[in-house]
Design a protein around this motif. Structure first.
Motif, short mmCIF file in Angstrom:
data_model
loop_
_atom_site.label_atom_id
_atom_site.label_comp_id
_atom_site.label_asym_id
_atom_site.label_seq_id
_atom_site.Cartn_x
_atom_site.Cartn_y
_atom_site.Cartn_z
N GLN A 107 0.84 -1.18 0.00
CA GLN A 107 0.00 0.00 0.00
C GLN A 107 0.89 1.24 0.00
O GLN A 107 2.04 1.20 0.43
N VAL A 108 0.33 2.34 -0.50
CA VAL A 108 1.02 3.63 -0.51
C VAL A 108 0.07 4.66 0.07
O VAL A 108 -1.09 4.76 -0.36
N ARG A 109 0.55 5.41 1.06
CA ARG A 109 -0.22 6.49 1.68
C ARG A 109 0.40 7.83 1.29
O ARG A 109 1.62 8.01 1.39
N ILE A 110 -0.46 8.78 0.87
CA ILE A 110 0.01 10.07 0.38
C ILE A 110 -0.79 11.17 1.07
O ILE A 110 -2.02 11.09 1.14
N GLU A 111 -0.13 12.19 1.56
CA GLU A 111 -0.79 13.31 2.22
C GLU A 111 -0.22 14.61 1.67
O GLU A 111 0.97 14.70 1.35
N GLY A 112 -1.08 15.63 1.56
CA GLY A 112 -0.59 16.91 1.10
C GLY A 112 -1.70 17.91 0.85
O GLY A 112 -2.87 17.68 1.20
N THR A 113 -1.34 19.03 0.24
CA THR A 113 -2.31 20.06 -0.11
C THR A 113 -2.94 19.72 -1.46
O THR A 113 -2.39 18.94 -2.25
N VAL A 114 -4.11 20.32 -1.70
CA VAL A 114 -4.85 20.04 -2.93
C VAL A 114 -5.16 21.35 -3.64
O VAL A 114 -5.55 22.34 -3.01
N GLU A 115 -4.96 21.38 -4.95
CA GLU A 115 -5.30 22.52 -5.77
C GLU A 115 -6.11 22.06 -6.97
O GLU A 115 -6.06 20.90 -7.35
N ARG A 116 -6.87 22.97 -7.56
CA ARG A 116 -7.56 22.64 -8.79
C ARG A 116 -6.58 22.70 -9.96
O ARG A 116 -5.68 23.54 -9.98
N VAL A 117 -6.76 21.81 -10.92
CA VAL A 117 -5.97 21.90 -12.13
C VAL A 117 -6.55 23.01 -13.00
O VAL A 117 -7.64 23.53 -12.73
N SER A 118 -5.86 23.37 -14.06
CA SER A 118 -6.33 24.45 -14.93
C SER A 118 -7.58 24.01 -15.69
O SER A 118 -7.79 22.81 -15.92
N PRO A 119 -8.44 24.96 -16.09
CA PRO A 119 -9.61 24.62 -16.91
C PRO A 119 -9.22 23.89 -18.19
O PRO A 119 -9.94 23.00 -18.65
N GLU A 120 -8.08 24.25 -18.76
CA GLU A 120 -7.64 23.60 -19.98
C GLU A 120 -7.32 22.12 -19.75
O GLU A 120 -7.65 21.26 -20.57
N GLU A 121 -6.69 21.83 -18.61
CA GLU A 121 -6.37 20.45 -18.29
C GLU A 121 -7.64 19.64 -18.01
O GLU A 121 -7.77 18.49 -18.44
#
Length: 214
Positions: A107-121
């Protein structure tokens, strides 16, 4: 009949040592993910992950999503911005995700901040989704209470009529999120519950690698 207390599996497949691990976590994640893609069998989906967020009262919420993008910035998934998770991320832009690959005992656990991707993406990914999924993104008021399944069927029928003569474009209320990792832990099952755990922490823009006791 086997009880819950008696249910257990001993993990004996592999180990994880510091000599096998690179200095930063992305290379190891790519390696593990590719192995999972090649070895995990249905119904396991290698890119399935649990995503945890918190609400305004600090209460955690967890659900299963699919990873749809990965680069040197972070891990990308898509959702309705007006959904429960979207509102939680707008108020508290932090999340945790967990991948579990039972065939590899990892298993892999990942933690961090979240941002929206660009509208184009977001639009680029939306256009490669199956037509049914694109229509569903328009039709479903995600996380809202509805009276019954008929309501959803009627909303879908209305959406199909709306886009009868044109391809559905990406709605403004739908798009991608990117989790920017600050911590990534790789867990390899070992016998007698003495598992291998290598933890990466982002510290002063550099990754610190450390072993954790199981």
């Amino acid at each position: 009949m086997q009880t819950l207390a008696d249910m257990r599996r001993d993990y004996v497949r592999d180990g994880l040592s510091e000599t096998q691990a690179p200095a930063e976590p992305f290379a190891l994640f790519h390696q593990w993910f590719e192995q999972a893609r090649l070895t995990e069998q249905p119904p396991v989906e290698p890119n399935a992950m649990h995503l945890a967020t918190v609400d305004g009262q600090g209460r955690p919420h967890c659900r299963v999503l699919l990873l749809k993008g990965l680069d040197s910035r972070g891990f990308t998934f898509y959702s309705n911005y007006d959904s429960a998770k979207g509102q939680q991320l707008a108020a508290h832009p932090y999340a945790a995700m967990t991948f579990f690959w039972p065939g590899l005992e990892r298993q892999v656990r990942i933690e961090g901040t979240v941002e929206r991707v660009s509208p184009e993406e977001s639009d680029a990914y939306f256009q490669v989704r199956p037509l049914g999924s694109r229509l569903g993104a328009w039709a479903s008021p995600q996380s809202q209470v509805i009276a019954d399944r008929d309501v959803l069927d009627e909303l879908l029928a209305e959406t199909q009529r709306r886009f009868l003569d044109q391809a559905p474009h990406c709605p403004e209320h739908w798009g991608g999120y990117r989790l920017l990792p600050e911590r990534v832990e790789f867990w390899q099952g070992r016998p007698s519950r003495l598992h291998d755990r290598l933890n990466y922490r982002l510290q002063d823009q550099a990754w610190l690698r450390e072993r954790l006791a199981p």
